[in-house]
Design a protein around this motif. Structure first.
Motif, short mmCIF file in Angstrom:
data_model
loop_
_atom_site.label_atom_id
_atom_site.label_comp_id
_atom_site.label_asym_id
_atom_site.label_seq_id
_atom_site.Cartn_x
_atom_site.Cartn_y
_atom_site.Cartn_z
N VAL A 84 0.84 -1.20 0.00
CA VAL A 84 0.00 0.00 0.00
C VAL A 84 0.87 1.25 0.00
N MET A 85 1.92 1.25 0.81
CA MET A 85 2.80 2.43 0.87
C MET A 85 3.56 2.60 -0.44
N ARG A 86 3.96 1.51 -1.07
CA ARG A 86 4.64 1.61 -2.37
C ARG A 86 3.69 2.14 -3.43
N ALA A 87 2.42 1.70 -3.39
CA ALA A 87 1.44 2.20 -4.35
C ALA A 87 1.17 3.69 -4.14
N LEU A 88 1.10 4.13 -2.90
CA LEU A 88 0.92 5.55 -2.60
C LEU A 88 2.13 6.36 -3.08
N ALA A 89 3.31 5.78 -2.95
CA ALA A 89 4.52 6.47 -3.43
C ALA A 89 4.48 6.63 -4.95
N VAL A 90 4.02 5.60 -5.66
CA VAL A 90 3.91 5.70 -7.12
C VAL A 90 2.90 6.76 -7.51
N VAL A 91 1.81 6.84 -6.76
CA VAL A 91 0.81 7.88 -7.04
C VAL A 91 1.40 9.27 -6.82
N CYS A 92 2.16 9.44 -5.74
CA CYS A 92 2.79 10.74 -5.47
C CYS A 92 3.81 11.10 -6.54
N PHE A 93 4.60 10.11 -6.98
CA PHE A 93 5.54 10.36 -8.07
C PHE A 93 4.80 10.78 -9.33
N GLY A 94 3.71 10.09 -9.64
CA GLY A 94 2.93 10.42 -10.83
C GLY A 94 2.30 11.80 -10.76
N LEU A 95 1.77 12.16 -9.60
CA LEU A 95 1.19 13.50 -9.46
C LEU A 95 2.24 14.59 -9.61
N ALA A 96 3.41 14.36 -9.04
CA ALA A 96 4.50 15.34 -9.18
C ALA A 96 4.92 15.48 -10.63
N LEU A 97 4.99 14.35 -11.35
CA LEU A 97 5.34 14.41 -12.77
C LEU A 97 4.28 15.16 -13.56
N CYS A 98 3.03 14.91 -13.26
CA CYS A 98 1.94 15.62 -13.96
C CYS A 98 2.00 17.12 -13.69
N LEU A 99 2.28 17.50 -12.46
CA LEU A 99 2.40 18.93 -12.14
C LEU A 99 3.53 19.58 -12.92
N CYS A 100 4.67 18.90 -12.98
CA CYS A 100 5.83 19.47 -13.68
C CYS A 100 5.58 19.56 -15.18
N VAL A 101 5.00 18.51 -15.75
CA VAL A 101 4.73 18.52 -17.19
C VAL A 101 3.68 19.55 -17.53
N ASP A 102 2.68 19.69 -16.66
CA ASP A 102 1.62 20.68 -16.92
C ASP A 102 2.15 22.11 -16.84
N SER A 103 3.08 22.36 -15.93
CA SER A 103 3.55 23.73 -15.76
C SER A 103 4.69 24.09 -16.71
N GLN A 104 5.52 23.12 -17.10
CA GLN A 104 6.70 23.43 -17.90
C GLN A 104 6.68 22.84 -19.31
N GLY A 105 5.72 22.03 -19.63
CA GLY A 105 5.72 21.35 -20.92
C GLY A 105 6.34 19.97 -20.77
N GLY A 106 6.21 19.15 -21.81
CA GLY A 106 6.64 17.76 -21.73
C GLY A 106 8.13 17.57 -21.57
N GLU A 107 8.92 18.23 -22.40
CA GLU A 107 10.36 17.99 -22.39
C GLU A 107 11.02 18.57 -21.14
N ILE A 108 10.78 19.84 -20.90
CA ILE A 108 11.40 20.51 -19.75
C ILE A 108 10.77 20.02 -18.45
#
Length: 109
Positions: A41-65
């Protein structure tokens, strides 16, 4: 640009969750009677947090950057967690909610 602190906080939280799945760090950070969810469960929550952080970065800076910024924030959060574990272990757990609140407040401004 204002969501980068929140992305950093999510990466830190994910690294902390990964850290707490290891019995060595769980014993150092938590009291004996503390109960946590299981390791999957904790590993799955960590993957969700990693994914949300990636989505935030891609949404704010674009895909490559955004992906490069996410990797940099991932490295920084890992280094920060390692340094805290080495020198100020009791700061590790209280820092996670403080970073989340700070990131959310900065994102709203």
């Amino acid at each position: 640009m204002s969501v980068l602190l929140l992305a950093f906080a999510l990466n830190y939280l994910a690294m902390l969750l990964q850290c707490l799945t290891m019995s060595r760090h769980r014993g150092a950070l938590l009291r004996d009677g503390a109960r946590l969810p299981g390791k999957p469960v904790m590993r799955a929550l960590a993957v969700v947090c990693f994914g949300l952080a990636l989505c935030l970065c891609v949404d704010s800076q674009g895909g490559e950057i955004g992906s490069v910024v996410w990797l940099c924030l991932l490295m920084l959060s890992g280094v920060w967690l390692v340094l805290l574990l080495a020198w100020r272990a009791r700061w590790v757990l209280p820092l996670a909610p403080l970073l989340m609140v700070g990131g959310a407040l900065q994102g709203m401004l």
